[in-house]
Scaffold this motif. Structure first.
Motif, PDB file in Angstrom:
ATOM      1  N   GLN A 101       0.823  -1.207   0.000  1.00 46.22           N
ATOM      2  CA  GLN A 101       0.000   0.000   0.000  1.00 46.22           C
ATOM      3  C   GLN A 101       0.866   1.271   0.000  1.00 46.22           C
ATOM      4  N   PHE A 102       0.202   2.425  -0.163  1.00 49.20           N
ATOM      5  CA  PHE A 102       0.907   3.693  -0.242  1.00 49.20           C
ATOM      6  C   PHE A 102       0.390   4.682   0.797  1.00 49.20           C
ATOM      7  N   MET A 103       1.139   5.782   0.966  1.00 51.44           N
ATOM      8  CA  MET A 103       0.727   6.887   1.828  1.00 51.44           C
ATOM      9  C   MET A 103       0.861   8.187   1.044  1.00 51.44           C
ATOM     10  N   THR A 104       0.133   9.214   1.484  1.00 49.97           N
ATOM     11  CA  THR A 104       0.226  10.540   0.881  1.00 49.97           C
ATOM     12  C   THR A 104       0.762  11.511   1.926  1.00 49.97           C
ATOM     13  N   LEU A 105       1.786  12.276   1.553  1.00 47.63           N
ATOM     14  CA  LEU A 105       2.387  13.251   2.448  1.00 47.63           C
ATOM     15  C   LEU A 105       1.983  14.664   2.036  1.00 47.63           C
ATOM     16  N   GLU A 106       1.792  15.516   3.032  1.00 44.38           N
ATOM     17  CA  GLU A 106       1.536  16.937   2.805  1.00 44.38           C
ATOM     18  C   GLU A 106       2.865  17.658   3.020  1.00 44.38           C
ATOM     19  N   LEU A 107       3.424  18.214   1.946  1.00 38.14           N
ATOM     20  CA  LEU A 107       4.782  18.749   1.986  1.00 38.14           C
ATOM     21  C   LEU A 107       4.768  20.274   1.843  1.00 38.14           C
ATOM     22  N   PRO A 108       5.417  20.977   2.766  1.00 44.40           N
ATOM     23  CA  PRO A 108       5.419  22.446   2.753  1.00 44.40           C
ATOM     24  C   PRO A 108       6.497  23.021   1.845  1.00 44.40           C
ATOM     25  N   VAL A 109       6.348  22.842   0.563  1.00 46.28           N
ATOM     26  CA  VAL A 109       7.359  23.317  -0.379  1.00 46.28           C
ATOM     27  C   VAL A 109       7.208  24.816  -0.590  1.00 46.28           C
ATOM     28  N   PRO A 110       8.281  25.498  -1.029  1.00 43.92           N
ATOM     29  CA  PRO A 110       8.168  26.934  -1.333  1.00 43.92           C
ATOM     30  C   PRO A 110       7.085  27.166  -2.395  1.00 43.92           C
ATOM     31  N   GLY A 111       6.259  28.135  -2.163  1.00 37.20           N
ATOM     32  CA  GLY A 111       5.200  28.432  -3.106  1.00 37.20           C
ATOM     33  C   GLY A 111       3.870  27.821  -2.748  1.00 37.20           C
ATOM     34  N   GLY A 112       3.838  26.980  -1.721  1.00 41.11           N
ATOM     35  CA  GLY A 112       2.567  26.405  -1.304  1.00 41.11           C
ATOM     36  C   GLY A 112       2.665  24.914  -1.035  1.00 41.11           C
ATOM     37  N   THR A 113       1.725  24.420  -0.260  1.00 42.95           N
ATOM     38  CA  THR A 113       1.718  23.009   0.119  1.00 42.95           C
ATOM     39  C   THR A 113       1.358  22.129  -1.083  1.00 42.95           C
ATOM     40  N   VAL A 114       2.045  20.980  -1.196  1.00 41.58           N
ATOM     41  CA  VAL A 114       1.709  19.993  -2.220  1.00 41.58           C
ATOM     42  C   VAL A 114       1.498  18.645  -1.540  1.00 41.58           C
ATOM     43  N   HIS A 115       0.741  17.783  -2.188  1.00 38.19           N
ATOM     44  CA  HIS A 115       0.511  16.428  -1.695  1.00 38.19           C
ATOM     45  C   HIS A 115       1.165  15.442  -2.665  1.00 38.19           C
ATOM     46  N   ARG A 116       1.962  14.546  -2.126  1.00 36.50           N
ATOM     47  CA  ARG A 116       2.653  13.555  -2.950  1.00 36.50           C
ATOM     48  C   ARG A 116       2.432  12.165  -2.363  1.00 36.50           C
ATOM     49  N   THR A 117       2.231  11.212  -3.252  1.00 34.82           N
ATOM     50  CA  THR A 117       1.939   9.836  -2.853  1.00 34.82           C
ATOM     51  C   THR A 117       3.159   8.947  -3.054  1.00 34.82           C
ATOM     52  N   TYR A 118       3.468   8.112  -2.066  1.00 36.88           N
ATOM     53  CA  TYR A 118       4.620   7.221  -2.117  1.00 36.88           C
ATOM     54  C   TYR A 118       4.233   5.843  -1.587  1.00 36.88           C
ATOM     55  N   THR A 119       4.695   4.813  -2.259  1.00 32.59           N
ATOM     56  CA  THR A 119       4.468   3.458  -1.774  1.00 32.59           C
ATOM     57  C   THR A 119       5.337   3.191  -0.553  1.00 32.59           C
ATOM     58  N   ILE A 120       4.785   2.483   0.399  1.00 34.20           N
ATOM     59  CA  ILE A 120       5.500   2.159   1.633  1.00 34.20           C
ATOM     60  C   ILE A 120       6.527   1.067   1.342  1.00 34.20           C
ATOM     61  N   SER A 121       7.773   1.301   1.727  1.00 35.52           N
ATOM     62  CA  SER A 121       8.821   0.316   1.469  1.00 35.52           C
ATOM     63  C   SER A 121       9.070  -0.598   2.657  1.00 35.52           C
ATOM     64  N   SER A 122       8.554  -0.238   3.841  1.00 44.68           N
ATOM     65  CA  SER A 122       8.685  -1.114   5.011  1.00 44.68           C
ATOM     66  C   SER A 122       7.550  -2.128   5.021  1.00 44.68           C
ATOM     67  N   SER A 123       7.556  -3.010   6.010  1.00 43.40           N
ATOM     68  CA  SER A 123       6.552  -4.061   6.100  1.00 43.40           C
ATOM     69  C   SER A 123       5.727  -3.902   7.376  1.00 43.40           C
ATOM     70  N   PRO A 124       4.419  -4.190   7.329  1.00 43.14           N
ATOM     71  CA  PRO A 124       3.599  -4.119   8.547  1.00 43.14           C
ATOM     72  C   PRO A 124       3.992  -5.140   9.597  1.00 43.14           C
ATOM     73  N   SER A 125       4.859  -6.069   9.228  1.00 45.56           N
ATOM     74  CA  SER A 125       5.386  -7.000  10.229  1.00 45.56           C
ATOM     75  C   SER A 125       6.361  -6.297  11.177  1.00 45.56           C
TER      76      SER A 125
END
Length: 359
Positions: A51-75
């Motif tokens: 699965q993936f997560m979405t991060l809210e990133l405070p970049v210059p010029g305004g907040t952006v949302h970026r989605t990244y797949t999780i590389s760790s394991s729920p174990s």
């Protein structure tokens, strides 16, 4: 938040109503890093491998949302990791690589997504990825390792060069200790002064057959740039794979649920569909079907196109196409530049309607 223990994390699973604290940054290569997060409240992480997560990133010029797949394991629920790679023109990922440090807190949403073998359990898997598309494969492989389940994974990964193979040491650590993880790396170019005994070039049908001769029996999960995944789909379709057992995750548009999953309506030769090939130099027009090859139709019409391997490797049967469209799945016998200039390999090109070639 102090030293984390199982008791510390015994409260509730993390919800996306609270920020995550970055606790570790591990550089993977010049453009890639793994960011590990914990919940300041002590909550633990519950999600499906892949699965993936979405991060809210405070970049210059305004907040952006970026989605990244999780590389760790729920174990390993005490933390959660995202491995991100900056592409040309990256804004959010570039900000993370340059500015996100341990101690900083970031708003996150998720986890979400349906790209997981938990949704499609099987006895044998074929993981195919390129670039940062390896992240969900790493999560799923780590899960099988951690839960003590004897895996059967053919793990295929394509990188630009050996030094850019992500998670190589961790994968080799697991593969060295269980017989059911078979690693297959393919690179496009070599690192200077470093020997490379593995595959080189672009992933193709021949390589795939050598890497996993039983690919027809495996559930396939694929992740990478769209051109890469298109090539994988073309290969599997041409090899007779049951595409109902093929699953992919896109870099551009991660899927939250089944309703959002795009139809993979790839153009493939259709049995019995009519086509024709016009051999412009010889003045011959031959009726055929979409499942015929240009080379086969030429031979049946009494024309000679020099050929060798007949499976798109040697490049001997390269001819100029001046009209129409073909479906071509080759094995490295033609360059992208030649394709852009209108050339095809007759042995592995199927006419999709009327096609004109200089023969």
């Amino acid at each position: 938040m102090g030293f984390p223990t199982l008791k510390t994390y015994g409260a509730t699973p993390w919800k996306d109503s609270e920020k995550l604290e970055c606790v570790m940054v591990v550089p993977e290569n010049a453009t890639t890093a793994t960011f590990t997060f914990r919940a300041p409240s002590g909550a633990w992480f519950d999600y499906l491998p892949g699965q993936f997560m979405t991060l809210e990133l405070p970049v210059p010029g305004g907040t952006v949302h970026r989605t990244y797949t999780i590389s760790s394991s729920p174990s390993r629920p005490l933390s959660i990791s995202l491995t991100v790679k900056a592409q040309a023109g990256s804004i959010g990922t570039r900000w993370m690589l340059d500015h996100l440090k341990p101690g900083m807190q970031i708003k996150a949403f998720g986890p979400a997504g349906i790209f997981s073998f938990a949704q499609h359990p099987a006895q044998k898997y074929l993981f195919i990825s390129a670039g940062s598309g390896i992240t969900p494969m790493m999560s799923m492989t780590t899960w099988l390792w951690d839960v003590g389940q004897e895996p059967d994974i053919a793990f295929v990964y394509a990188a630009r060069k050996p030094s850019e193979i992500l998670f190589r040491e961790r994968l080799e650590h697991m593969a060295n200790r269980v017989p059911g993880i078979a690693l297959h790396f393919v690179v496009e170019e070599l690192d200077p002064f470093r020997a490379w005994p593995g595959y080189r070039g672009r992933l193709n049908q021949i390589m795939l057959g050598l890497m996993a001769s039983d690919y027809l029996d495996r559930e396939v999960f694929c992740c990478g740039p769209e051109p890469f995944m298109q090539g994988v789909r073309d290969m599997l379709t041409a090899l007779g794979y049951d595409m109902n057992r093929y699953h992919q995750e896109s870099f551009q548009a991660p899927v939250h649920n089944e309703a959002e999953a795009p139809e993979l309506d790839d153009t493939v030769p259709e049995e019995g569909a009519k086509a024709e090939i016009i051999f412009s130099v010889s003045g011959i027009t031959a009726a055929c079907t979409e499942t015929d090859t240009v080379l086969g139709v030429a031979k049946a019409a009494g024309l000679n196109i020099p050929s060798g391997c007949t499976f798109g490797l040697c490049g001997t049967c390269k001819v100029k196409k001046t009209g129409g469209n073909v479906h071509m799945v080759h094995n490295g016998g033609i360059s992208d530049e030649d394709i852009e200039d209108g050339y095809i390999l007759a042995c592995c090109s199927h006419p999709m309607g009327p096609v004109t070639v200089e023969v």
